[in-house]
Structure formats: structure tokens, C-alpha cells
Design a protein around this motif. Structure first.
Motif, PDB file in Angstrom:
ATOM      1  N   GLY A  56       0.810  -1.208   0.000  1.00 53.58           N
ATOM      2  CA  GLY A  56       0.000   0.000   0.000  1.00 53.58           C
ATOM      3  C   GLY A  56       0.844   1.259   0.000  1.00 53.58           C
ATOM      4  N   VAL A  57       1.876   1.291   0.836  1.00 55.05           N
ATOM      5  CA  VAL A  57       2.749   2.466   0.892  1.00 55.05           C
ATOM      6  C   VAL A  57       3.509   2.640  -0.417  1.00 55.05           C
ATOM      7  CG1 VAL A  57       4.757   3.479   2.023  1.00 55.05           C
ATOM      8  CG2 VAL A  57       2.977   2.394   3.406  1.00 55.05           C
ATOM      9  N   ALA A  58       4.127   1.554  -0.906  1.00 58.66           N
ATOM     10  CA  ALA A  58       4.943   1.639  -2.116  1.00 58.66           C
ATOM     11  C   ALA A  58       4.116   2.048  -3.334  1.00 58.66           C
ATOM     12  CB  ALA A  58       5.629   0.300  -2.370  1.00 58.66           C
ATOM     13  N   MET A  59       2.978   1.400  -3.520  1.00 53.78           N
ATOM     14  CA  MET A  59       2.132   1.720  -4.675  1.00 53.78           C
ATOM     15  C   MET A  59       1.494   3.095  -4.536  1.00 53.78           C
ATOM     16  SD  MET A  59       2.214  -0.565  -7.065  1.00 53.78           S
ATOM     17  CE  MET A  59       0.656  -0.487  -7.961  1.00 53.78           C
ATOM     18  N   GLY A  60       1.169   3.494  -3.314  1.00 56.35           N
ATOM     19  CA  GLY A  60       0.586   4.810  -3.102  1.00 56.35           C
ATOM     20  C   GLY A  60       1.552   5.913  -3.486  1.00 56.35           C
ATOM     21  N   VAL A  61       2.799   5.796  -3.052  1.00 59.52           N
ATOM     22  CA  VAL A  61       3.816   6.808  -3.380  1.00 59.52           C
ATOM     23  C   VAL A  61       4.080   6.840  -4.873  1.00 59.52           C
ATOM     24  CG1 VAL A  61       6.252   7.414  -3.094  1.00 59.52           C
ATOM     25  CG2 VAL A  61       4.901   6.718  -1.102  1.00 59.52           C
ATOM     26  N   TYR A  62       4.187   5.667  -5.479  1.00 62.39           N
ATOM     27  CA  TYR A  62       4.490   5.609  -6.918  1.00 62.39           C
ATOM     28  C   TYR A  62       3.338   6.173  -7.752  1.00 62.39           C
ATOM     29  CZ  TYR A  62       6.129   3.737 -11.359  1.00 62.39           C
ATOM     30  OH  TYR A  62       6.559   3.614 -12.664  1.00 62.39           O
ATOM     31  N   SER A  63       2.108   5.803  -7.424  1.00 62.61           N
ATOM     32  CA  SER A  63       0.967   6.288  -8.211  1.00 62.61           C
ATOM     33  C   SER A  63       0.752   7.784  -7.998  1.00 62.61           C
ATOM     34  CB  SER A  63      -0.304   5.514  -7.847  1.00 62.61           C
ATOM     35  OG  SER A  63      -0.615   5.663  -6.482  1.00 62.61           O
ATOM     36  N   LEU A  64       1.085   8.289  -6.813  1.00 62.87           N
ATOM     37  CA  LEU A  64       0.983   9.731  -6.571  1.00 62.87           C
ATOM     38  C   LEU A  64       1.972  10.481  -7.456  1.00 62.87           C
ATOM     39  CD1 LEU A  64      -0.814  11.390  -4.634  1.00 62.87           C
ATOM     40  CD2 LEU A  64       1.136  11.501  -3.069  1.00 62.87           C
ATOM     41  N   THR A  65       3.159   9.912  -7.629  1.00 62.10           N
ATOM     42  CA  THR A  65       4.155  10.520  -8.515  1.00 62.10           C
ATOM     43  C   THR A  65       3.663  10.529  -9.956  1.00 62.10           C
ATOM     44  OG1 THR A  65       5.921   9.711  -7.054  1.00 62.10           O
ATOM     45  CG2 THR A  65       6.557  10.430  -9.255  1.00 62.10           C
ATOM     46  N   LEU A  66       3.079   9.414 -10.398  1.00 58.92           N
ATOM     47  CA  LEU A  66       2.539   9.366 -11.754  1.00 58.92           C
ATOM     48  C   LEU A  66       1.373  10.337 -11.930  1.00 58.92           C
ATOM     49  CD1 LEU A  66       2.493   5.540 -12.655  1.00 58.92           C
ATOM     50  CD2 LEU A  66       4.133   7.292 -13.389  1.00 58.92           C
ATOM     51  N   ALA A  67       0.557  10.482 -10.909  1.00 58.35           N
ATOM     52  CA  ALA A  67      -0.583  11.399 -10.985  1.00 58.35           C
ATOM     53  C   ALA A  67      -0.111  12.834 -11.205  1.00 58.35           C
ATOM     54  CB  ALA A  67      -1.408  11.309  -9.705  1.00 58.35           C
ATOM     55  N   TRP A  68       1.003  13.187 -10.584  1.00 58.41           N
ATOM     56  CA  TRP A  68       1.589  14.518 -10.782  1.00 58.41           C
ATOM     57  C   TRP A  68       2.260  14.632 -12.149  1.00 58.41           C
ATOM     58  CZ3 TRP A  68       6.991  14.984 -11.318  1.00 58.41           C
ATOM     59  CH2 TRP A  68       7.457  16.303 -11.437  1.00 58.41           C
ATOM     60  N   LEU A  69       2.875  13.545 -12.599  1.00 56.92           N
ATOM     61  CA  LEU A  69       3.670  13.572 -13.820  1.00 56.92           C
ATOM     62  C   LEU A  69       2.834  13.650 -15.089  1.00 56.92           C
ATOM     63  CD1 LEU A  69       6.175  13.078 -15.619  1.00 56.92           C
ATOM     64  CD2 LEU A  69       5.953  10.638 -15.075  1.00 56.92           C
ATOM     65  N   LEU A  70       1.805  12.840 -15.207  1.00 59.09           N
ATOM     66  CA  LEU A  70       1.090  12.707 -16.483  1.00 59.09           C
ATOM     67  C   LEU A  70       0.506  14.016 -17.011  1.00 59.09           C
ATOM     68  CD1 LEU A  70      -0.588   9.210 -16.034  1.00 59.09           C
ATOM     69  CD2 LEU A  70       1.339   9.832 -17.502  1.00 59.09           C
ATOM     70  N   PRO A  71      -0.057  14.901 -16.176  1.00 63.10           N
ATOM     71  CA  PRO A  71      -0.553  16.174 -16.724  1.00 63.10           C
ATOM     72  C   PRO A  71       0.544  17.074 -17.273  1.00 63.10           C
ATOM     73  CG  PRO A  71      -1.593  15.691 -14.616  1.00 63.10           C
ATOM     74  CD  PRO A  71      -0.461  14.723 -14.777  1.00 63.10           C
ATOM     75  N   ARG A  72       1.796  16.784 -16.982  1.00 65.63           N
ATOM     76  CA  ARG A  72       2.896  17.591 -17.489  1.00 65.63           C
ATOM     77  C   ARG A  72       3.263  17.230 -18.928  1.00 65.63           C
ATOM     78  NH1 ARG A  72       5.539  20.284 -13.407  1.00 65.63           N
ATOM     79  NH2 ARG A  72       7.347  20.576 -14.769  1.00 65.63           N
ATOM     80  N   LEU A  73       2.709  16.133 -19.434  1.00 66.34           N
ATOM     81  CA  LEU A  73       3.006  15.738 -20.804  1.00 66.34           C
ATOM     82  C   LEU A  73       2.464  16.771 -21.776  1.00 66.34           C
ATOM     83  CD1 LEU A  73       2.145  11.916 -20.681  1.00 66.34           C
ATOM     84  CD2 LEU A  73       4.419  12.967 -20.533  1.00 66.34           C
ATOM     85  N   THR A  74       3.245  17.084 -22.810  1.00 68.63           N
ATOM     86  CA  THR A  74       2.785  17.999 -23.857  1.00 68.63           C
ATOM     87  C   THR A  74       2.468  17.255 -25.148  1.00 68.63           C
ATOM     88  OG1 THR A  74       5.100  18.425 -24.462  1.00 68.63           O
ATOM     89  CG2 THR A  74       4.072  19.945 -22.901  1.00 68.63           C
ATOM     90  N   LYS A  75       2.974  16.017 -25.261  1.00 68.49           N
ATOM     91  CA  LYS A  75       2.678  15.171 -26.417  1.00 68.49           C
ATOM     92  C   LYS A  75       2.091  13.862 -25.909  1.00 68.49           C
ATOM     93  CE  LYS A  75       6.690  16.940 -28.992  1.00 68.49           C
ATOM     94  NZ  LYS A  75       7.985  16.552 -29.619  1.00 68.49           N
ATOM     95  N   GLY A  76       1.070  13.390 -26.602  1.00 68.38           N
ATOM     96  CA  GLY A  76       0.467  12.118 -26.211  1.00 68.38           C
ATOM     97  C   GLY A  76      -0.195  12.160 -24.848  1.00 68.38           C
ATOM     98  N   ARG A  77      -0.712  13.321 -24.472  1.00 68.63           N
ATOM     99  CA  ARG A  77      -1.299  13.437 -23.133  1.00 68.63           C
ATOM    100  C   ARG A  77      -2.503  12.511 -22.982  1.00 68.63           C
ATOM    101  NH1 ARG A  77      -2.691  19.194 -20.409  1.00 68.63           N
ATOM    102  NH2 ARG A  77      -0.406  19.257 -20.424  1.00 68.63           N
ATOM    103  N   ARG A  78      -3.316  12.410 -24.012  1.00 70.18           N
ATOM    104  CA  ARG A  78      -4.484  11.526 -23.926  1.00 70.18           C
ATOM    105  C   ARG A  78      -4.050  10.061 -23.795  1.00 70.18           C
ATOM    106  NH1 ARG A  78      -9.743  12.236 -24.641  1.00 70.18           N
ATOM    107  NH2 ARG A  78     -11.053  10.491 -25.305  1.00 70.18           N
ATOM    108  N   THR A  79      -3.012   9.673 -24.546  1.00 71.93           N
ATOM    109  CA  THR A  79      -2.482   8.319 -24.418  1.00 71.93           C
ATOM    110  C   THR A  79      -1.970   8.082 -23.000  1.00 71.93           C
ATOM    111  OG1 THR A  79      -1.849   8.270 -26.750  1.00 71.93           O
ATOM    112  CG2 THR A  79      -0.754   6.697 -25.288  1.00 71.93           C
TER     113      THR A  79
END
Length: 341
Positions: A56-79
Motif C-alpha cells: 500500500g505504501v509503495a504503490m501509493g507513493v508511486y501512483s501519486l508521482t505518476l498522478a503529478w507527472l502525467l498532466p505535465r506531458l505535452t505530447k500524447g497526453r491523452r495516451t
């Protein structure tokens, strides 16, 4: 309050399915932390709820990082959004299977029994593990084809997600090497369970250190897996530290994007070296607590090369290691900053 309001507004732009996933993971970790003390059942000497808590801790931290990262994409954001959602759903299924097995006092991984609980867990893993790997690979590719910030941040994200993908691959590879000889263990209910593999190499599970349960008597694939999975958080911390140092008057040369990017690159290379050595050590059936001469020499080589690389960057002439800071008007010829520029 204005700071909290700004944070709240920023979080609203994050990937929502992954935010929900992170919330569920942290909730599970909190529940499991209480259950560790409230439930006295044990598996291989470890509380049955210890594994769901760590997952729970490991996946929570990792998915939180991805949640912050994905909106920063400028190409392929929908993908990126769809594969982030795939990761969130698959992650809930996989960690849910671990919690399901813990609630029933039996093994989740490598369980080859044919009872209802074991079959349920096996089915979920068969559908849930590969999407995590594929989603991570796609996100890594998306990061490779674009900038998601200044060069230092972009390099940290690319190296971090690449090492996370490598950690998943090495876990699959090492697990096939660890489980050639099936064995039996007794679960928390006193039921004999046939296990088709193990986390340990050279010695079965059950001789683990406190908290992590990593093997003290043999190699353990969970060590490089953990290190690689959380590379992105470590490299982001390095990037943030360099940015803070750049604001100090006596560290003015760090304001140059190239200097910070090079140092992040050195840190990423050193971290990758540690990951490779840990994987090699586990593959040879050697505990992380008891490295032999060859392993110590490999770690020493990584350390020396990393320090040497950092020294070369820091020792470069000021004219070669720094460049003008970006002008707010964005006039031509000045350093470029910001995502996508």
C-alpha cells in the motif's frame, strides 16, 4: 491558507484515477498497519498484514508521482491519461489480491494451491501484472519523446521511470530463476500450501530482516525491485535539492540548466549502477547484508565513477558550465525554460 489553496488547485490538475488509486493504497496501508497489531496470525514469521501494508505504501507513493507527472506531458497526453488509468485499475486489482490473501491468512505470490482463495489470487495476478508493466513502458516512451520541464527535471523523470520499468522486468526475470524447485509451507491457518517460487534466490523465504523481510541468508529480488521502483522519487529529490542550491549566492553557477542537468545525469547513472549491482548480487544468491569481495568492489567502482562524474561537472570552467538565466520576456538567444519549450 493561500499556500494550501494553491496546493489544492494544483492537485486538481493531477491524474484523478491515479489520485483515487493512491488514496485507496494509503487507506489500505493504514488499515494494515493497525491489523499488524490487532491480528496475531503470521506467515513465515511475518504478520499476515505486513505485506499489504508495504504494498500500500509503495504503490501509493508511486501512483501519486505518476498522478503529478502525467498532466505535465505535452505530447500524447491523452495516451498517457489512458495508460495511467490502466495502471490505476491494474494496481488496485493486484494489491487487492494481496490484501485478499492476507485476510484469509494465506500466501498471495507463488501460491499453487487449488482452493478458491488461491485460484482467485492467481486469476487476478494473471490479468493485473502485465498491464502494470505495459503502462510503465508506454509512459517511459512518452517521456523520451518530449520535455516535461527544464533539462534537469526532464532527465530525472526519464531516468526514474526507466529504472522503474527495469525494476519490474528484473523482478519477473529473477522470479523465474528463483522458483525452479517447488516447495511446501504452512500458512496461518495450518494449511499446507504448495509454492511454485520464492522471492529469495539460493535460500527460500523465511529468513528475512525486520520490516522489509528481505532475505539475510540468500539473494532477494525484492531489493533491486524496491530500489528501481522508487528511483523516480530519489531523482526528483536530487533535482529539487539542486534547484534550492541554485538560489544561493555562492552557487550561482547552478542556475544554468546544463549544469544541473549534468549533475542529475550523473546521479541517475550512479543510481542505475547501484540497481545493476544489487540485481547481480541477488541473482548470485547473495544477501544484501553479506556482500562478498566482488560485490563490494562493484559498489566501490560505482561510487568512484559517480563522484568522479560529479567532480568533472563541478570542476568545469564557469563559462562552460553555466549559461544566462532565462529572461522573463523570452528574448532569443537566452536559456529556455518551461515545459515544451
Amino acid at each position: 491558507m493561500p499556500v494550501l489553496r494553491r496546493i489544492g488547485l494544483a492537485v486538481r490538475t493531477w491524474h484523478r484515477p491515479l489520485l483515487v488509486h493512491a488514496a485507496l493504497m494509503f487507506a489500505l496501508a493504514a488499515f494494515a498497519a493497525v491489523a499488524v497489531f490487532a491480528d496475531d496470525r503470521r506467515l513465515l514469521g511475518e504478520p499476515v498484514w505486513a505485506k499489504p501494508m508495504k504494498f500500500g505504501v509503495a504503490m501509493g507513493v508511486y501512483s501519486l508521482t505518476l498522478a503529478w507527472l502525467l498532466p505535465r506531458l505535452t505530447k500524447g497526453r491523452r495516451t498517457g491519461w489512458w495508460f495511467g488509468t490502466l495502471f490505476a485499475v491494474a494496481g488496485v486489482l493486484d494489491v487487492g489480491a494481496v490484501a485478499w490473501a492476507a485476510a484469509h491468512g494465506t500466501f498471495s505470490h507463488f501460491n499453487r494451491n487449488t482452493d478458491d482463495v488461491a485460484r482467485t489470487v492467481q486469476t487476478i495476478f494473471s490479468f493485473g501484472i502485465m498491464p502494470l508493466l505495459v503502462a510503465t513502458l508506454v509512459i517511459a516512451i512518452l517521456l523520451l519523446v518530449q520535455r516535461t520541464g527544464d533539462p534537469a527535471l526532464t532527465r530525472a523523470l526519464r531516468a526514474g521511470i526507466g529504472l522503474a520499468f527495469a525494476s519490474m522486468v528484473v523482478a519477473l526475470w529473477l522470479s523465474t530463476a528463483s522458483g525452479k524447485q517447488p516447495r511446501t509451507e504452512v500458512d496461518a491457518n495450518g494449511t499446507v500450501v504448495s509454492l511454485g517460487g520464492a522471492h529469495g534466490i539460493g535460500d527460500p523465504d523465511g529468513h528475512g530482516m525486520a520490516l522489509t523481510n528481505w532475505s539475510t541468508t540468500g539473494g532477494d529480488l525484492r531489493v533491486p525491485h524496491f530500489v528501481g521502483l522508487h528511483a523516480i522519487q530519489v531523482l526528483l529529490a536530487v533535482t529539487a535539492a539542486l534547484s534550492l542550491l541554485a538560489k544561493r549566492g555562492d552557487r550561482a553557477w547552478l542556475r544554468g540548466e546544463r549544469a544541473r542537468a549534468r549533475l542529475v545525469g550523473v546521479a541517475a547513472a550512479g543510481y542505475a549502477g547501484v540497481f545493476v549491482v544489487l540485481s547481480w548480487q541477488a541473482w548470485r544468491g547473495q544477501s544484501v547484508l553479506h556482500p562478498d569481495t566482488a560485490t563490494l568492489a562493484a559498489f566501490a567502482a560505482v561510487a568512484v565513477l559517480t563522484v568522479l562524474g560529479a567532480a568533472i561537472v563541478v570542476g568545469r570552467p564557469p563559462s562552460a558550465r553555466s549559461e544566462p538565466a532565462a529572461h522573463p520576456t523570452g528574448r532569443p538567444g537566452l536559456a529556455r525554460t518551461g515545459p515544451g519549450r
